[in-house]
Design an enzyme around this catalytic site. Structure first.
Site, PDB file in Angstrom:
ATOM      1  CD  GLU A 130      49.074 -11.518  -3.623  1.00 23.53           C
ATOM      2  OE1 GLU A 130      49.887 -12.512  -3.224  1.00 23.53           O
ATOM      3  OE2 GLU A 130      47.923 -11.277  -3.786  1.00 23.53           O
TER       4      GLU A 130
ATOM      5  CD  GLU B 137      43.321  -8.680  -6.764  1.00 22.15           C
ATOM      6  OE1 GLU B 137      43.296  -9.833  -5.831  1.00 22.15           O
ATOM      7  OE2 GLU B 137      44.331  -8.601  -7.602  1.00 22.15           O
TER       8      GLU B 137
HETATM    9  C1  XIL Z   1      43.182 -15.536  -7.818  1.00 15.36           C
HETATM   10  C2  XIL Z   1      41.765 -16.215  -8.779  1.00 15.36           C
HETATM   11  O1  XIL Z   1      40.824 -15.308  -8.564  1.00 15.36           O
HETATM   12  C3  XIL Z   1      41.699 -17.404  -8.653  1.00 15.36           C
HETATM   13  O2  XIL Z   1      40.496 -17.809  -9.641  1.00 15.36           O
HETATM   14  C4  XIL Z   1      43.057 -18.161  -8.908  1.00 15.36           C
HETATM   15  O3  XIL Z   1      42.788 -19.338  -8.410  1.00 15.36           O
HETATM   16  C5  XIL Z   1      43.985 -17.676  -7.845  1.00 15.36           C
HETATM   17  O4  XIL Z   1      44.053 -16.433  -8.185  1.00 15.36           O
HETATM   18  N1  XIL Z   1      45.168 -11.778  -5.551  1.00 15.36           N
HETATM   19  C6  XIL Z   1      45.499 -11.587  -6.691  1.00 15.36           C
HETATM   20  C7  XIL Z   1      44.650 -12.289  -7.491  1.00 15.36           C
HETATM   21  O5  XIL Z   1      46.032 -10.825  -6.925  1.00 15.36           O
HETATM   22  O6  XIL Z   1      45.393 -12.869  -8.827  1.00 15.36           O
HETATM   23  C8  XIL Z   1      44.159 -13.650  -7.095  1.00 15.36           C
HETATM   24  O7  XIL Z   1      42.986 -14.160  -7.933  1.00 15.36           O
HETATM   25  C9  XIL Z   1      43.291 -13.236  -5.596  1.00 15.36           C
HETATM   26  C10 XIL Z   1      44.308 -12.899  -4.662  1.00 15.36           C
END
Ligand code: XIL
Length: 304
Positions: free
Chosen positions: A100, A207
């Site tokens: 990101e 994800e």
């Molecule tokens: C999220 C986790 O799932 C949570 O447990 C944490 O509190 C915050 O991060 N994009 C990403 C991930 O690249 O690392 C994020 O994960 C969700 C959004």
């Protein structure tokens, strides 16, 4: 772990490799959680995705407090990457080197001293340092804005050209694919995947989750959710450069969205671990060519 093993052949450590867990103070690293999860994953014969080495805006406060020049930023990031990537050079097959890094207009984020002080050159260096520390690892960019051909996709595409010109390894780009039922299936995914294929870059769904809407018709909502899971899986199976699908949590009980009380039910199993319509739909999507594809269905998570 047994549920994970029966459904998945790859795992992403959801938080254990992030700066806040590993490197929350300047002079020490805490690998306890990561080492233990790595051992479980390897014991189960799973591929491990490393997530993530650089994620602007999520650095621990000491980074913001102490890094004031690009020289310092380079030194801190280089040392972090060398330490972490070297430790897992034999176990982590893929790294999200940078996560990101662009905003919705395709501008490099400035909410991190790393990107603010050094610009894109530091991203290129991050890939260079990761490649030197683990020459066999597949190195990825990763972002949540890549489900349509937009300004962020164009920015990543231009960055990939720069990495190629600098002869720095970049193997793929992760499409996070956090979706909402009300937005429908991301029909542009095949175009995004094709755009990166033109550059000889792999893509991976990294994800995947699909938030339910607030509709009163739960059955219909679950059906629409299932159709979106199937559509995403199908897009990946049909793209020759799509190397895998990771779901971000495999039960609603432990989804990051449930944890933050966002309206939810985003995963393929309910809070009692019972498969939802989305579970079968995901399988169906993975089998859309045949069930002997090399695509891997994978799971994120720290929950076994
Ligand atoms: C999220 C986790 O799932 C949570 O447990 C944490 O509190 C915050 O991060 N994009 C990403 C991930 O690249 O690392 C994020 O994960 C969700 C959004």
């Amino acid at each position: 772990m047994s549920l994970l093993k029966s459904d998945f052949n790859s795992v992403t450590l959801e938080n254990a490799l992030k700066w806040g867990v590993l490197h929350s103070t300047p002079d020490s690293y805490d690998f306890t959680e990561a080492d233990s999860m790595m051992a479980d994953a390897k014991g189960a014969g799973m591929r491990v995705r490393g997530h993530t080495l650089l994620w602007p805006g999520t650095e621990p406060s000491w980074v913001n407090d102490t890094v004031t020049t690009c020289t310092e930023a380079r030194s801190v990031l280089k040392s972090h990457i060398e330490t972490v990537v070297t430790r897992y050079a034999q176990t982590i097959e893929q790294w999200d080197v940078a996560n990101e890094i662009y905003d919705k207009d395709g501008r490099l984020k400035t909410n991190s001293p790393f990107t603010r002080l050094c610009g894109e050159n530091l991203i290129i260096d991050a890939f260079r340092w990761a490649a030197a520390a683990a020459p066999k690892a597949r190195l990825y960019l990763n972002d949540d804005r890549l489900t349509s051909v937009n300004a962020a996709v164009q920015a990543y595409s231009a960055l990939i050209d720069k990495l190629h010109s600098a002869r720095v390894p970049i193997h793929g780009i992760g499409l996070q694919t956090h979706l909402k039922v009300e937005d429908g299936a991301p029909d542009s995914l095949p175009s995004v995947m094709a755009l990166f294929r033109e550059k000889s870059i792999d893509v991976e769904i990294t994800e995947l989750d699909v938030r339910l809407s607030e509709s009163d018709d739960e059955r219909e909502d679950l059906k629409r959710q299932a159709a979106i899971y199937e559509s995403v899986a199908k897009s990946c199976v049909e793209a020759s450069n799509c190397t895998g699908i990771t779901v971000w949590g495999f039960t609603d009980k432990y989804s990051w969205l449930s944890a933050s009380s966002v309206e939810g039910g985003p995963t393929i199993r309910d809070a009692n671990f019972v498969p939802k319509l989305a579970y079968d739909a995901l399988r169906e999507g993975l089998c859309s060519n045949s069930c002997t594809t090399s695509q891997s269905t994978t799971s994120s998570g720290s929950h076994a």
